[in-house]
Design a protein around this motif. Structure first.
Motif, PDB file in Angstrom:
ATOM      1  N   UNK A  66      15.994   1.901   4.564  1.00 37.20           N
ATOM      2  CA  UNK A  66      14.882   1.134   4.002  1.00 37.20           C
ATOM      3  C   UNK A  66      13.627   1.286   4.842  1.00 37.20           C
ATOM      4  N   UNK A  67      13.784   1.322   6.167  1.00 36.46           N
ATOM      5  CA  UNK A  67      12.627   1.482   7.042  1.00 36.46           C
ATOM      6  C   UNK A  67      11.967   2.834   6.848  1.00 36.46           C
ATOM      7  N   UNK A  68      12.762   3.860   6.563  1.00 40.52           N
ATOM      8  CA  UNK A  68      12.201   5.189   6.301  1.00 40.52           C
ATOM      9  C   UNK A  68      11.286   5.120   5.075  1.00 40.52           C
ATOM     10  N   UNK A  69      11.768   4.491   4.015  1.00 39.74           N
ATOM     11  CA  UNK A  69      10.981   4.387   2.791  1.00 39.74           C
ATOM     12  C   UNK A  69       9.733   3.534   3.002  1.00 39.74           C
ATOM     13  N   UNK A  70       9.876   2.421   3.716  1.00 34.40           N
ATOM     14  CA  UNK A  70       8.706   1.562   3.959  1.00 34.40           C
ATOM     15  C   UNK A  70       7.639   2.309   4.750  1.00 34.40           C
ATOM     16  N   UNK A  71       8.055   3.061   5.767  1.00 31.41           N
ATOM     17  CA  UNK A  71       7.107   3.819   6.572  1.00 31.41           C
ATOM     18  C   UNK A  71       6.438   4.913   5.728  1.00 31.41           C
ATOM     19  N   UNK A  72       7.216   5.558   4.872  1.00 34.04           N
ATOM     20  CA  UNK A  72       6.648   6.573   3.979  1.00 34.04           C
ATOM     21  C   UNK A  72       5.626   5.981   3.026  1.00 34.04           C
ATOM     22  N   UNK A  73       5.906   4.800   2.505  1.00 36.76           N
ATOM     23  CA  UNK A  73       4.951   4.140   1.605  1.00 36.76           C
ATOM     24  C   UNK A  73       3.697   3.711   2.354  1.00 36.76           C
ATOM     25  N   UNK A  74       3.861   3.277   3.595  1.00 36.65           N
ATOM     26  CA  UNK A  74       2.678   2.920   4.396  1.00 36.65           C
ATOM     27  C   UNK A  74       1.801   4.155   4.621  1.00 36.65           C
ATOM     28  N   UNK A  77      -0.082   4.856   1.434  1.00 38.39           N
ATOM     29  CA  UNK A  77      -1.195   3.912   1.287  1.00 38.39           C
ATOM     30  C   UNK A  77      -2.358   4.331   2.190  1.00 38.39           C
ATOM     31  N   UNK A  78      -2.064   4.726   3.419  1.00 40.45           N
ATOM     32  CA  UNK A  78      -3.114   5.150   4.350  1.00 40.45           C
ATOM     33  C   UNK A  78      -3.815   6.402   3.835  1.00 40.45           C
ATOM     34  N   UNK A  79      -3.057   7.346   3.301  1.00 44.13           N
ATOM     35  CA  UNK A  79      -3.665   8.560   2.741  1.00 44.13           C
ATOM     36  C   UNK A  79      -4.556   8.229   1.560  1.00 44.13           C
ATOM     37  N   UNK A  80      -4.080   7.356   0.671  1.00 37.04           N
ATOM     38  CA  UNK A  80      -4.882   6.958  -0.486  1.00 37.04           C
ATOM     39  C   UNK A  80      -6.175   6.278  -0.051  1.00 37.04           C
ATOM     40  N   UNK A  81      -6.097   5.432   0.964  1.00 34.78           N
ATOM     41  CA  UNK A  81      -7.308   4.776   1.473  1.00 34.78           C
ATOM     42  C   UNK A  81      -8.278   5.779   2.065  1.00 34.78           C
TER      43      UNK A  81
END
Length: 126
Positions: A66-74, A77-81
């Motif tokens: 789960x932490x792998x997925x959360x970090x990937x989503x973060x 989000x940073x790339x999109x920003x």
């Protein structure tokens, strides 16, 4: 938290189904308590990505899948920003300037010629 993986022959490409319950807290389900702040997802990954997730956990880079997925989503989000900021900061201004003065525009033929010239110079150096 639980993670379950099983081979799925009905999926093309030899994918694996990874189900995760992220941040499960049974006290959130008691009467009078607040709603859960997490949600459960079930996703299907190609074998290579599923193996990568497991390898990150096995190497100790992450405690859980789960932490792998959360970090990937973060990171997503940073790339999109960053893209959004670039669009607002650089692209919007250039577009507005071009709209205000269309004579600043460069024809596609000039762009192609300039790129071809740069390509020839780079190829000659290599």
């Amino acid at each position: 938290m639980w993670v379950r993986s099983r081979p799925t022959s009905f999926l093309s490409g030899g994918s694996r189904l990874i189900s995760t319950r992220v941040g499960f807290n049974p006290t959130k389900l008691l009467p009078g308590s607040r709603m859960r702040s997490t949600q459960q997802f079930s996703i299907t990954l190609p074998n290579e990505l599923a193996d990568l997730v497991r390898a990150k956990v096995a190497a100790g880079e992450y405690a859980t899948e789960s932490e792998v997925f959360r970090d990937g989503l973060r990171a997503l989000i940073a790339r999109d920003r960053a893209v959004e900021n670039w669009l607002r900061r650089d692209v919007a201004g250039a577009f507005d300037a071009l709209k205000a003065d269309p004579s600043r525009a460069v024809s596609i033929d000039k762009v192609r010629a300039k790129l071809a010239s740069k390509y020839k110079k780079a190829a000659a150096k290599a």
